[in-house]
Design an enzyme around this catalytic site. Structure first.
Site, PDB file in Angstrom:
ATOM      1  CE  LYS A  97       1.403   0.961  -8.993  1.00 34.03           C
ATOM      2  NZ  LYS A  97       2.538   0.184  -9.479  1.00 34.03           N
ATOM      3  CE1 TYR A 123      -0.137  -0.037  -5.769  1.00 36.60           C
ATOM      4  CE2 TYR A 123      -2.388   0.758  -6.049  1.00 36.60           C
ATOM      5  CZ  TYR A 123      -1.296   0.060  -6.525  1.00 36.60           C
ATOM      6  OH  TYR A 123      -1.344  -0.524  -7.768  1.00 36.60           O
ATOM      7  CB  SER A 157      -2.985   1.739 -10.686  1.00 34.31           C
ATOM      8  OG  SER A 157      -4.245   1.533 -10.104  1.00 34.31           O
TER       9      SER A 157
HETATM   10  P1  NAD Z   1       1.921  -8.931  -7.626  1.00 31.46           P
HETATM   11  O1  NAD Z   1       2.118  -8.584  -6.200  1.00 31.46           O
HETATM   12  O2  NAD Z   1       1.354 -10.256  -7.954  1.00 31.46           O
HETATM   13  O3  NAD Z   1       3.285  -8.736  -8.438  1.00 31.46           O
HETATM   14  C1  NAD Z   1       4.262  -7.786  -8.077  1.00 31.46           C
HETATM   15  C2  NAD Z   1       5.585  -8.518  -7.950  1.00 31.46           C
HETATM   16  O4  NAD Z   1       6.608  -7.565  -7.593  1.00 31.46           O
HETATM   17  C3  NAD Z   1       5.564  -9.591  -6.862  1.00 31.46           C
HETATM   18  O5  NAD Z   1       5.991 -10.816  -7.415  1.00 31.46           O
HETATM   19  C4  NAD Z   1       6.532  -9.077  -5.809  1.00 31.46           C
HETATM   20  O6  NAD Z   1       7.211 -10.140  -5.148  1.00 31.46           O
HETATM   21  C5  NAD Z   1       7.457  -8.190  -6.626  1.00 31.46           C
HETATM   22  N1  NAD Z   1       8.124  -7.113  -5.889  1.00 31.46           N
HETATM   23  C6  NAD Z   1       7.556  -6.205  -5.072  1.00 31.46           C
HETATM   24  N2  NAD Z   1       8.503  -5.368  -4.608  1.00 31.46           N
HETATM   25  C7  NAD Z   1       9.677  -5.748  -5.156  1.00 31.46           C
HETATM   26  C8  NAD Z   1      11.007  -5.262  -5.061  1.00 31.46           C
HETATM   27  N3  NAD Z   1      11.335  -4.227  -4.276  1.00 31.46           N
HETATM   28  N4  NAD Z   1      11.978  -5.901  -5.750  1.00 31.46           N
HETATM   29  C9  NAD Z   1      11.683  -6.955  -6.528  1.00 31.46           C
HETATM   30  N5  NAD Z   1      10.445  -7.469  -6.655  1.00 31.46           N
HETATM   31  C10 NAD Z   1       9.444  -6.861  -5.967  1.00 31.46           C
HETATM   32  O7  NAD Z   1       1.022  -7.772  -8.261  1.00 31.46           O
HETATM   33  P2  NAD Z   1       0.311  -7.675  -9.679  1.00 31.46           P
HETATM   34  O8  NAD Z   1      -1.147  -7.708  -9.450  1.00 31.46           O
HETATM   35  O9  NAD Z   1       0.919  -8.600 -10.626  1.00 31.46           O
HETATM   36  O10 NAD Z   1       0.682  -6.172 -10.046  1.00 31.46           O
HETATM   37  C11 NAD Z   1       1.791  -5.848 -10.842  1.00 31.46           C
HETATM   38  C12 NAD Z   1       1.906  -4.338 -10.916  1.00 31.46           C
HETATM   39  O11 NAD Z   1       0.686  -3.809 -11.444  1.00 31.46           O
HETATM   40  C13 NAD Z   1       2.116  -3.666  -9.567  1.00 31.46           C
HETATM   41  O12 NAD Z   1       3.008  -2.584  -9.739  1.00 31.46           O
HETATM   42  C14 NAD Z   1       0.737  -3.153  -9.209  1.00 31.46           C
HETATM   43  O13 NAD Z   1       0.793  -2.030  -8.376  1.00 31.46           O
HETATM   44  C15 NAD Z   1       0.176  -2.809 -10.573  1.00 31.46           C
HETATM   45  N6  NAD Z   1      -1.287  -2.843 -10.622  1.00 31.46           N
HETATM   46  C16 NAD Z   1      -1.950  -3.958 -10.181  1.00 31.46           C
HETATM   47  C17 NAD Z   1      -3.338  -3.955 -10.180  1.00 31.46           C
HETATM   48  C18 NAD Z   1      -4.110  -5.146  -9.657  1.00 31.46           C
HETATM   49  O14 NAD Z   1      -5.260  -4.977  -9.259  1.00 31.46           O
HETATM   50  N7  NAD Z   1      -3.542  -6.363  -9.668  1.00 31.46           N
HETATM   51  C19 NAD Z   1      -4.049  -2.840 -10.649  1.00 31.46           C
HETATM   52  C20 NAD Z   1      -3.343  -1.746 -11.125  1.00 31.46           C
HETATM   53  C21 NAD Z   1      -1.951  -1.754 -11.093  1.00 31.46           C
HETATM   54  N1  UFG Z   2     -15.485  -5.366  -2.925  1.00 32.10           N
HETATM   55  C1  UFG Z   2     -16.401  -5.977  -2.110  1.00 32.10           C
HETATM   56  N2  UFG Z   2     -15.951  -6.947  -1.272  1.00 32.10           N
HETATM   57  C2  UFG Z   2     -14.643  -7.337  -1.208  1.00 32.10           C
HETATM   58  C3  UFG Z   2     -13.721  -6.704  -2.058  1.00 32.10           C
HETATM   59  C4  UFG Z   2     -14.167  -5.712  -2.913  1.00 32.10           C
HETATM   60  O1  UFG Z   2     -17.579  -5.649  -2.132  1.00 32.10           O
HETATM   61  O2  UFG Z   2     -14.301  -8.212  -0.399  1.00 32.10           O
HETATM   62  C5  UFG Z   2     -15.957  -4.324  -3.856  1.00 32.10           C
HETATM   63  C6  UFG Z   2     -15.317  -2.974  -3.601  1.00 32.10           C
HETATM   64  O3  UFG Z   2     -15.988  -2.275  -2.600  1.00 32.10           O
HETATM   65  C7  UFG Z   2     -15.401  -2.337  -4.991  1.00 32.10           C
HETATM   66  C8  UFG Z   2     -15.254  -3.527  -5.935  1.00 32.10           C
HETATM   67  O4  UFG Z   2     -15.566  -4.691  -5.175  1.00 32.10           O
HETATM   68  O5  UFG Z   2     -16.659  -1.768  -5.166  1.00 32.10           O
HETATM   69  C9  UFG Z   2     -13.841  -3.693  -6.488  1.00 32.10           C
HETATM   70  O6  UFG Z   2     -12.925  -3.717  -5.390  1.00 32.10           O
HETATM   71  P1  UFG Z   2     -11.421  -4.213  -5.558  1.00 32.10           P
HETATM   72  O7  UFG Z   2     -10.777  -4.096  -4.218  1.00 32.10           O
HETATM   73  O8  UFG Z   2     -11.380  -5.531  -6.235  1.00 32.10           O
HETATM   74  O9  UFG Z   2     -10.823  -3.164  -6.586  1.00 32.10           O
HETATM   75  P2  UFG Z   2     -10.653  -1.586  -6.485  1.00 32.10           P
HETATM   76  O10 UFG Z   2     -11.289  -1.018  -7.713  1.00 32.10           O
HETATM   77  O11 UFG Z   2     -11.106  -1.055  -5.193  1.00 32.10           O
HETATM   78  O12 UFG Z   2      -9.082  -1.418  -6.529  1.00 32.10           O
HETATM   79  C10 UFG Z   2      -8.247  -2.203  -7.384  1.00 32.10           C
HETATM   80  C11 UFG Z   2      -6.878  -2.302  -6.745  1.00 32.10           C
HETATM   81  C12 UFG Z   2      -6.227  -0.973  -6.722  1.00 32.10           C
HETATM   82  C13 UFG Z   2      -6.191  -0.416  -8.104  1.00 32.10           C
HETATM   83  C14 UFG Z   2      -7.583  -0.339  -8.676  1.00 32.10           C
HETATM   84  C15 UFG Z   2      -7.570   0.149 -10.091  1.00 32.10           C
HETATM   85  O13 UFG Z   2      -6.978  -2.820  -5.425  1.00 32.10           O
HETATM   86  O14 UFG Z   2      -4.922  -1.098  -6.258  1.00 32.10           O
HETATM   87  O15 UFG Z   2      -8.182  -1.629  -8.645  1.00 32.10           O
HETATM   88  O16 UFG Z   2      -6.696  -0.585 -10.848  1.00 32.10           O
HETATM   89  F1  UFG Z   2      -5.660   0.803  -8.067  1.00 32.10           F
END
Ligand code: NAD
Ligand code: UFG
Length: 355
Positions: free
Chosen positions: A158, A154, A130
């Site tokens: 990572k 979190y 991430s």
């Molecule tokens: P998500 O929660 O939709 O998907 C993650 C999946 O992993 C879920 O279906 C959950 O049930 C499963 N899971 C969690 N723990 C588990 C375990 N111990 N065993 C088996 N399954 C398990 O999240 P996503 O948005 O699809 O994210 C996927 C990956 O990408 C995650 O590792 C997340 O940290 C990373 N990521 C997400 C974002 C974002 O903003 N969505 C940004 C950067 C990185």
């Molecule tokens: N924001 C609002 N209102 C909300 C939610 C978010 O104003 O209700 C703003 C935040 O303050 C920020 C922007 O929207 O300025 C984006 O916020 P997000 O929570 O959507 O995303 P972040 O960049 O804070 O974080 C996300 C994931 C993290 C990940 C990161 C980079 O939550 O886990 O993107 O991938 F690490």
């Protein structure tokens, strides 16, 4: 080309979109997921979208990564060419309240997976990292060489997993590992049949906007309007989930390159968008007014974060295709057809008609 792929967390948001692209690309896919933050309807819909030709190439097992015995059985039944590892908990606030849960789930789950991969001579991995590992970047765009830090448990999981992967590669150069640092994934499959369905109150901007638009919440709270940005709100690099899915296919292909060791790539668009610009794009796409409540900054938030995409473009031959208008259009398409996510009343026939 790798054919049998294990996808952990494949029922989740990014996982389900990637699994679909894998199936359509001719891969055979085994998904394991404990459904902690997802549901098996997503898997069924991926199969429907893939169509009869490819649907049978997908199998699903409800397994927790911390259950080593169950994991071992999956590896005993299939010889995997590579693993895409999405599974993990991802809510920043929850990780602050429950750090041990996050370290247990994300770290122990990953260590189990790596141990079983070693035992089964499967040494190709794509891992979901991430942009959070850049902490509060001092400048933008973020390049892969930037110093790393973590602002919360979190983010630390990572960072630690990235380090574990580097150590594993150093111990055995047969490993090929790609760490993908996603920026802000949004949008949905253009069919509106799969999308993001967070449990509880959304932490992230787009799912929150979407729930306001469908009437589940009254207003979006904007966290911070005094940043040194064009309109005072935070800037992020929003990237369409379909582009991310394609990024994983590109990474899988790259794993066959003999020069690959343990590599890291940003997946973003390289463009910064303010919170208010994203709201405006969504309002345009949906025709809905999003009421706003201006509030103070959210603790821990960075001001401006966006990616340098040069390395992914050069080495993965991957570049995001979609902009915020397409992201908003597809987000709204998913939201309007599934206002309560996968728990919405079934309207499969009309959805299928759009495929
Ligand atoms: P998500 O929660 O939709 O998907 C993650 C999946 O992993 C879920 O279906 C959950 O049930 C499963 N899971 C969690 N723990 C588990 C375990 N111990 N065993 C088996 N399954 C398990 O999240 P996503 O948005 O699809 O994210 C996927 C990956 O990408 C995650 O590792 C997340 O940290 C990373 N990521 C997400 C974002 C974002 O903003 N969505 C940004 C950067 C990185
Ligand atoms: N924001 C609002 N209102 C909300 C939610 C978010 O104003 O209700 C703003 C935040 O303050 C920020 C922007 O929207 O300025 C984006 O916020 P997000 O929570 O959507 O995303 P972040 O960049 O804070 O974080 C996300 C994931 C993290 C990940 C990161 C980079 O939550 O886990 O993107 O991938 F690490």
């Amino acid at each position: 080309m790798a054919r049998n792929i294990l996808v952990t967390g494949g029922a989740g948001y990014i996982g389900s979109h990637t699994v679909l692209q894998l199936l359509l690309g001719g891969y055979r896919v085994v998904v394991i997921d404990n459904l902690d933050n997802s549901c098996d309807i997503a898997i069924k819909r991926v199969q429907e979208l893939a169509g009869p030709e490819y649907a049978s190439n997908l199998s699903f097992h409800k397994i927790d990564l911390r259950d080593k015995t169950a994991l071992g059985k999956i590896f005993a039944s299939t010889k995997f060419d590579a693993v895409i590892h999405f599974a993990g908990l991802k809510a920043v606030g929850e990780s602050v309240a429950k750090p041990l849960l996050y370290h247990d789930n994300n770290l122990i789950g990953t260590i189990n997976l790596l141990e079983i991969m070693v035992a089964n001579e499967c040494k190709k991995l794509v891992f979901s990292s991430s942009a959070t590992v850049y902490g509060w970047p001092k400048e933008v765009p973020c390049t892969e060489e930037f110093p790393l830090s973590a602002a919360n448990p979190y983010g630390r999981t990572k960072l630690f997993i990235e380090e574990i992967c580097r150590d594993v590669y150093l111990s055995d150069s047969e490993w090929k590992i790609i760490l993908l640092r996603y920026f802000n994934p949004v949008g949905a499959h253009p069919s509106g049949y799969i999308g993001e369905d967070p449990h509880g109150t959304p932490n992230n901007l787009m799912p929150f906007i979407q729930q306001v638009a469908v009437g589940r919440r009254s207003a979006l709270t904007v966290f911070g309007s005094d940043y040194a940005t064009s309109d005072g709100t935070g800037v992020r690099d929003f990237v369409h989930v379909m582009d991310l899915a394609d990024g994983h296919i590109a990474a899988l292909c790259k794993l066959s390159d003999p020069s690959v060791g343990c590599e890291v790539y940003n997946l973003g668009t390289g463009k910064g968008t303010t919170v208010l610009e994203m709201v405006a794009a969504f309002e345009k796409a949906s025709g809905k007014k999003i009421p706003l409540v201006m509030a103070g900054r959210r603790p821990g938030d960075a001001e401006v974060v966006y990616a340098s995409t040069a390395k992914a473009e050069r080495e993965l031959k991957w570049k995001a295709k979609y902009g915020i208008d397409e992201m908003s259009r597809d987000q709204w398409n998913w939201a309007s057809k599934n206002p309560y996510g996968y728990g919405s009343p079934k309207s499969g026939a009309s959805l299928i008609a759009h495929i």
